[in-house]
Design a protein around this motif. Structure first.
Motif, PDB file in Angstrom:
ATOM      1  N   GLY A   1       0.794  -1.224   0.000  1.00  0.00           N
ATOM      2  CA  GLY A   1       0.000   0.000   0.000  1.00  0.00           C
ATOM      3  C   GLY A   1       0.822   1.267   0.000  1.00  0.00           C
ATOM      4  O   GLY A   1       0.350   2.319  -0.446  1.00  0.00           O
ATOM      5  N   TYR A   2       2.069   1.200   0.531  1.00  0.00           N
ATOM      6  CA  TYR A   2       2.916   2.388   0.605  1.00  0.00           C
ATOM      7  C   TYR A   2       3.933   2.378  -0.534  1.00  0.00           C
ATOM      8  O   TYR A   2       4.345   1.316  -1.008  1.00  0.00           O
ATOM      9  CB  TYR A   2       3.639   2.445   1.952  1.00  0.00           C
ATOM     10  CG  TYR A   2       2.710   2.631   3.127  1.00  0.00           C
ATOM     11  CD1 TYR A   2       2.036   3.822   3.329  1.00  0.00           C
ATOM     12  CD2 TYR A   2       2.513   1.594   4.043  1.00  0.00           C
ATOM     13  CE1 TYR A   2       1.187   3.982   4.406  1.00  0.00           C
ATOM     14  CE2 TYR A   2       1.670   1.743   5.124  1.00  0.00           C
ATOM     15  CZ  TYR A   2       1.005   2.946   5.297  1.00  0.00           C
ATOM     16  OH  TYR A   2       0.163   3.103   6.363  1.00  0.00           O
ATOM     17  N   ASN A   3       4.361   3.577  -0.924  1.00  0.00           N
ATOM     18  CA  ASN A   3       5.368   3.686  -1.974  1.00  0.00           C
ATOM     19  C   ASN A   3       6.688   4.260  -1.468  1.00  0.00           C
ATOM     20  O   ASN A   3       7.582   4.552  -2.251  1.00  0.00           O
ATOM     21  CB  ASN A   3       4.849   4.533  -3.142  1.00  0.00           C
ATOM     22  CG  ASN A   3       4.369   5.909  -2.671  1.00  0.00           C
ATOM     23  OD1 ASN A   3       4.612   6.301  -1.530  1.00  0.00           O
ATOM     24  ND2 ASN A   3       3.694   6.644  -3.546  1.00  0.00           N
ATOM     25  N   ASP A   4       6.801   4.450  -0.133  1.00  0.00           N
ATOM     26  CA  ASP A   4       8.044   4.925   0.471  1.00  0.00           C
ATOM     27  C   ASP A   4       8.981   3.730   0.643  1.00  0.00           C
ATOM     28  O   ASP A   4       8.672   2.805   1.408  1.00  0.00           O
ATOM     29  CB  ASP A   4       7.758   5.572   1.823  1.00  0.00           C
ATOM     30  CG  ASP A   4       9.005   6.204   2.428  1.00  0.00           C
ATOM     31  OD1 ASP A   4      10.119   5.909   1.947  1.00  0.00           O
ATOM     32  OD2 ASP A   4       8.870   6.969   3.403  1.00  0.00           O
ATOM     33  N   PRO A   5      10.144   3.686  -0.056  1.00  0.00           N
ATOM     34  CA  PRO A   5      11.038   2.516   0.008  1.00  0.00           C
ATOM     35  C   PRO A   5      11.478   2.172   1.427  1.00  0.00           C
ATOM     36  O   PRO A   5      11.529   1.003   1.812  1.00  0.00           O
ATOM     37  CB  PRO A   5      12.220   2.921  -0.877  1.00  0.00           C
ATOM     38  CG  PRO A   5      11.667   3.960  -1.801  1.00  0.00           C
ATOM     39  CD  PRO A   5      10.649   4.709  -0.999  1.00  0.00           C
TER      40      PRO A   5
END
Length: 298
Positions: A45-49
């Motif tokens: 759901g998140y796109n922060d690596p």
């Protein structure tokens, strides 16, 4: 009483391990299993690596914790129903891990389309399987609780039975000790009182005295001789009986010889004669031989 305590202690320990502790382990497994699912949903759901990497680490830790808890649960399942539910979860969980890892591999990349595919996989396949596994684990928990309640009822009944046994043993012990107490109480009474009134369980301290003990240890002067004679006779008799009986038994068991069966029957016949039948003739014989009150008579 000691045996009853050991049995009850063993049953309570078994109940704690197989039901009390097991319910806690099942609950922990269900909790970390939920945490694994939450971590997976965060990963896709998140796109922060950095956030995704942290969630992957959390996912792996929670998954490992689940496997450890679930292995402990497997060591404590007892009933056939519990084993059936446990095996069912094991079959479902393998499929779940495959779909879970597939969703992570698809959705952890920084591509919206891939994340959408992973979320669809989670919604259409992983979520229904998750609910099925969770329901099975909850059913296993309920079955474990039912088994534990049943064992608790059995333990209560066993405790009541053991209590009755202990009370019965105590009552029986008191009944057995009553004659000994009566004899002990009689030692504080005069001989004439014993002849007139017999043994009494109550000690009359107003009339009680130690005259019998004084006479036993002083006037007669023979008590210690009587005690020594009884002690020596017992030791000698036991030692000689064991020594002779061992050799006789070994001879009958290890060797074959003529008239063996006839001699063995004679031994059995002699042993079957009660000493009470021989006591009076032996006394008369010893008395006629003028060997009374001598070691030779023994």
């Amino acid at each position: 009483g000691l045996a009853a305590m050991l049995v009850m202690s063993n049953r309570y320990s078994s109940a704690l391990v197989n039901y009390g502790f097991s319910q806690g382990d099942i609950g922990k497994a269900m909790t970390v299993f939920t945490d694994v699912r939450s971590a997976t949903r965060g990963i896709i759901g998140y796109n922060d690596p950095d956030l995704v990497d942290g969630l992957i680490t959390t996912h792996d830790e929670k998954k490992q914790a689940f496997l450890e808890y679930w292995e402990v649960v497997g060591e404590t399942v007892v009933s056939s129903k519990e084993k059936e539910l446990y095996d069912q979860v094991n079959e479902q969980i393998q499929q779940y891990w495959e779909l879970d890892q597939q969703a992570i591999n698809t959705g952890k990349v920084d591509m919206e389309e891939k994340r959408m595919q992973a979320q669809e996989l989670m919604q259409n396949q992983v979520a229904p399987l998750y609910n099925e596994i969770y329901d099975t684990m909850r059913e296993l928990m309920n079955e474990n609780v039912r088994e534990g309640d049943s064992l608790s009822s059995i333990l209560n009944i066993m405790g009541f039975i053991f209590l009755l046994i202990i009370v019965g043993v105590i009552v029986l012990a008191i009944i057995i000790l009553i004659p000994f107490w009566a004899i002990f109480a009689g030692t504080f009474q005069e001989g004439t009182m014993l002849i007139r009134y017999g043994l009494n369980l109550k000690i009359d301290f107003a009339k009680a005295n130690f005259n019998n003990y004084v006479m036993l240890f002083t006037d007669s002067g023979n008590y210690f001789r009587w005690f020594f004679n009884s002690f020596v006779l017992t030791i000698v008799q036991v030692v000689l009986t064991l020594f002779i009986s061992a050799f006789v038994a070994y001879g009958f068991s290890a060797y074959e010889f003529r008239f063996k069966n006839a001699l063995f029957i004679c031994v059995l016949l002699i042993m079957s004669v009660p000493f009470e039948m021989l006591m009076l003739p032996l006394y008369v014989q010893i008395n006629d031989m003028r060997l009374s009150d001598t070691y030779a008579a023994i």
